[in-house]
Design a protein around this motif. Sequence first.
Motif, PDB file in Angstrom:
ATOM      1  N   GLU A 209      24.239 109.554-121.146  1.00 25.41           N
ATOM      2  CA  GLU A 209      23.252 109.507-120.054  1.00 25.41           C
ATOM      3  C   GLU A 209      22.473 108.192-120.124  1.00 25.41           C
ATOM      4  O   GLU A 209      22.220 107.660-121.198  1.00 25.41           O
ATOM      5  CB  GLU A 209      22.299 110.704-120.132  1.00 25.41           C
ATOM      6  N   ARG A 215      12.689 109.430-126.059  1.00 26.20           N
ATOM      7  CA  ARG A 215      13.219 110.672-126.620  1.00 26.20           C
ATOM      8  C   ARG A 215      14.737 110.763-126.542  1.00 26.20           C
ATOM      9  O   ARG A 215      15.315 111.792-126.845  1.00 26.20           O
ATOM     10  CB  ARG A 215      12.652 111.871-125.857  1.00 26.20           C
ATOM     11  N   HIS A 216      15.388 109.719-126.057  1.00 25.92           N
ATOM     12  CA  HIS A 216      16.847 109.793-125.884  1.00 25.92           C
ATOM     13  C   HIS A 216      17.597 108.720-126.677  1.00 25.92           C
ATOM     14  O   HIS A 216      17.280 107.545-126.604  1.00 25.92           O
ATOM     15  CB  HIS A 216      17.218 109.659-124.403  1.00 25.92           C
ATOM     16  N   LEU A 217      18.597 109.185-127.383  1.00 26.58           N
ATOM     17  CA  LEU A 217      19.550 108.303-128.061  1.00 26.58           C
ATOM     18  C   LEU A 217      20.912 108.597-127.449  1.00 26.58           C
ATOM     19  O   LEU A 217      21.106 109.675-126.865  1.00 26.58           O
ATOM     20  CB  LEU A 217      19.593 108.629-129.555  1.00 26.58           C
ATOM     21  N   MET A 222      22.729 116.930-134.057  1.00 29.29           N
ATOM     22  CA  MET A 222      22.338 118.222-133.513  1.00 29.29           C
ATOM     23  C   MET A 222      22.762 119.343-134.454  1.00 29.29           C
ATOM     24  O   MET A 222      23.851 119.299-135.031  1.00 29.29           O
ATOM     25  CB  MET A 222      22.989 118.412-132.146  1.00 29.29           C
ATOM     26  N   GLU A 352      10.742 118.328-125.711  1.00 32.60           N
ATOM     27  CA  GLU A 352      11.709 119.400-125.998  1.00 32.60           C
ATOM     28  C   GLU A 352      12.459 119.135-127.299  1.00 32.60           C
ATOM     29  O   GLU A 352      13.047 118.074-127.478  1.00 32.60           O
ATOM     30  CB  GLU A 352      12.710 119.481-124.832  1.00 32.60           C
ATOM     31  N   GLY A 355      17.099 123.565-127.130  1.00 29.12           N
ATOM     32  CA  GLY A 355      17.583 124.220-125.920  1.00 29.12           C
ATOM     33  C   GLY A 355      18.457 125.376-126.371  1.00 29.12           C
ATOM     34  O   GLY A 355      19.331 125.192-127.216  1.00 29.12           O
ATOM     35  N   GLY A 398      20.460 124.789-129.787  1.00 28.78           N
ATOM     36  CA  GLY A 398      20.718 123.491-130.403  1.00 28.78           C
ATOM     37  C   GLY A 398      19.400 122.769-130.669  1.00 28.78           C
ATOM     38  O   GLY A 398      18.541 122.697-129.782  1.00 28.78           O
ATOM     39  N   GLY A 400      17.636 119.186-131.670  1.00 28.52           N
ATOM     40  CA  GLY A 400      17.832 117.751-131.801  1.00 28.52           C
ATOM     41  C   GLY A 400      17.082 117.269-133.042  1.00 28.52           C
ATOM     42  O   GLY A 400      15.856 117.294-133.082  1.00 28.52           O
ATOM     43  N   ARG A 403      14.381 114.450-132.684  1.00 28.11           N
ATOM     44  CA  ARG A 403      13.132 114.856-132.023  1.00 28.11           C
ATOM     45  C   ARG A 403      12.255 115.659-132.993  1.00 28.11           C
ATOM     46  O   ARG A 403      11.044 115.510-133.012  1.00 28.11           O
ATOM     47  CB  ARG A 403      13.444 115.717-130.803  1.00 28.11           C
ATOM     48  N   ILE A 414      11.901 108.045-130.967  1.00 29.03           N
ATOM     49  CA  ILE A 414      12.809 108.646-131.948  1.00 29.03           C
ATOM     50  C   ILE A 414      13.824 107.659-132.529  1.00 29.03           C
ATOM     51  O   ILE A 414      14.524 107.991-133.465  1.00 29.03           O
ATOM     52  CB  ILE A 414      13.528 109.905-131.407  1.00 29.03           C
TER      53      ILE A 414
HETATM   54  P1  ATP Z   1      16.692 116.531-122.259  1.00 24.91           P
HETATM   55  O1  ATP Z   1      16.440 117.386-121.041  1.00 24.91           O
HETATM   56  O2  ATP Z   1      15.457 116.224-123.047  1.00 24.91           O
HETATM   57  O3  ATP Z   1      17.524 115.314-121.967  1.00 24.91           O
HETATM   58  P2  ATP Z   1      18.814 118.412-122.805  1.00 24.91           P
HETATM   59  O4  ATP Z   1      18.295 119.538-122.000  1.00 24.91           O
HETATM   60  O5  ATP Z   1      19.933 117.599-122.289  1.00 24.91           O
HETATM   61  O6  ATP Z   1      17.590 117.440-123.246  1.00 24.91           O
HETATM   62  P3  ATP Z   1      20.232 120.053-124.722  1.00 24.91           P
HETATM   63  O7  ATP Z   1      21.539 119.734-124.124  1.00 24.91           O
HETATM   64  O8  ATP Z   1      19.665 121.400-124.566  1.00 24.91           O
HETATM   65  O9  ATP Z   1      19.153 118.954-124.255  1.00 24.91           O
HETATM   66  O10 ATP Z   1      20.297 119.635-126.263  1.00 24.91           O
HETATM   67  C1  ATP Z   1      19.609 120.326-127.299  1.00 24.91           C
HETATM   68  C2  ATP Z   1      18.594 119.445-127.969  1.00 24.91           C
HETATM   69  O11 ATP Z   1      19.129 118.196-128.338  1.00 24.91           O
HETATM   70  C3  ATP Z   1      17.391 119.077-127.107  1.00 24.91           C
HETATM   71  O12 ATP Z   1      16.450 120.093-127.100  1.00 24.91           O
HETATM   72  C4  ATP Z   1      16.885 117.839-127.786  1.00 24.91           C
HETATM   73  O13 ATP Z   1      16.110 118.178-128.924  1.00 24.91           O
HETATM   74  C5  ATP Z   1      18.134 117.172-128.263  1.00 24.91           C
HETATM   75  N1  ATP Z   1      18.592 116.105-127.367  1.00 24.91           N
HETATM   76  C6  ATP Z   1      19.201 116.227-126.167  1.00 24.91           C
HETATM   77  N2  ATP Z   1      19.532 115.044-125.647  1.00 24.91           N
HETATM   78  C7  ATP Z   1      19.131 114.119-126.559  1.00 24.91           C
HETATM   79  C8  ATP Z   1      19.224 112.704-126.616  1.00 24.91           C
HETATM   80  N3  ATP Z   1      19.820 111.994-125.659  1.00 24.91           N
HETATM   81  N4  ATP Z   1      18.714 112.079-127.714  1.00 24.91           N
HETATM   82  C9  ATP Z   1      18.146 112.778-128.706  1.00 24.91           C
HETATM   83  N5  ATP Z   1      18.039 114.117-128.709  1.00 24.91           N
HETATM   84  C10 ATP Z   1      18.516 114.791-127.660  1.00 24.91           C
END
Ligand code: ATP
Length: 429
Positions: A209, A215-217, A222, A352, A355, A398, A400, A403, A414
């Motif tokens: 993405e 907050r995104h890598l 996970m 977050e 999830g 799951g 993260g 985070r 992060i």
């Molecule tokens: P967000 O809406 O914050 O992009 P997501 O709804 O896509 O997250 P999930 O697919 O439910 O997230 O993934 C479970 C967990 O993984 C999230 O709650 C978060 O802690 C972590 N996570 C998700 N995407 C990322 C990311 N790109 N970088 C770091 N951690 C992430």
Amino acid sequence: MDIISLKNASSHAGKAIKIAGWVFNFRSSGSIYFLQIRDGSGYIQAIVSKDVVSSKIWDLCAKITQETSVILEGEITKHPKKEEYELQVKELEIVQVAEEYPISKKEHGPDFLLDNRHLWLRSKKQWAIQKVRNTVINGIYEFLNNDGFNKIDSPILTPNACEGTTTLFELEYFDLGKAYLSQSGQLYLEAAIYSLGKVFDFGPVFRAEKSKTRRHLTEFWMMDAEMAFYDHEMNMKMQEELIYSIIQKVLKECIQELEILERDIEPLKKIKLPFTRLTHNEAVKKLQKLGSDIKDNEDLGGDDETLLTKDSDSPVFVDKWPAEIKSFYMKRDESDKLALCDDLIAPEGFGEIIGGSQREDDYNTLEKRIKEHKLPAKDFEWYLDLRKYGSVPHSGFGIGLERLVGWMCGTKHIRETIPFPRLITRLKP
Ligand code: ATP
């Protein structure tokens, strides 16, 4: 003489010992050198006095530079005023005199530090973050092992998407066409519960993405857990107990690290079970009252997550989301409109961290969802198969890791919580 670890220095007080490490800082006052030593396990000040050591050792001291590697012998003594221990040096051996070190005590910008991540990792704050990360990882393993979970290693190369097709890293897989880097091991864990009941995986996952947030890598770690015979409520209880136990472990085992990070630990200490629960609808109403322009059927943005937890000491569960904005595999409630899922939002603006959801366990319903989401039916045959042979209610979630570590450490971005961050604009070192 055996080499001791600096984290155990106090238990060697009054004794002659040997240590091995790096000089990360030093100063001299004419007849004394004060060397700040790091050995990976901890820190100590080593004192070299001209009238104690040989002239050969005294001359060696003049060669020491920042990051010079050394082996030292001497006696551990308690600091006269502080609760600290020091090393009164008798012998000193230089392993390598370091060249001029690029990271000095002056302020450096984030790009410079990230370009030099291979060196930046040695600095005290980065050391502390990696220590907390290690404690969090161990805490997750301990909790799940004590609770009867079995670790399952899900594959990284996969033929299909789990969390939406727009965020997949794609590659050519020999004669078999396209393969994708895993976004989550969840679907594979669902297969494993029929063998082992409660399972988890813990490994790197990949999201292509284009999010440029703090907050995104694109590559992160996970922990997915999946439990047979668990409904939505049991799932949330498991999540809060796991997170609570990790907070307690970090508060118990990482006080020195949190001090180095200047993390105010009062907010962590205030966290109690159970965590606050809001439905998505309640959360949206609350956010609208607080001034957010979020619409009824929308996902929460980063600012919404911060706003929502503003008046809460504990993390907040937002559950029962409009099914149309959630994944195909989530089970719905009796209204058939809401997904039995939850996001767990950390307080203090850390967003977050989890999830989770109950999964759809009925064959026909799941088949319908796969069609509705226009997913390639062939790739999901095996996943549907699981609903044919003794299907049971089951749930999972799951976490993260970065985070969670960022929240424990009070680190806003992060990228510092993973040793070598992968961002849209960064693949090196
Ligand atoms: P967000 O809406 O914050 O992009 P997501 O709804 O896509 O997250 P999930 O697919 O439910 O997230 O993934 C479970 C967990 O993984 C999230 O709650 C978060 O802690 C972590 N996570 C998700 N995407 C990322 C990311 N790109 N970088 C770091 N951690 C992430």
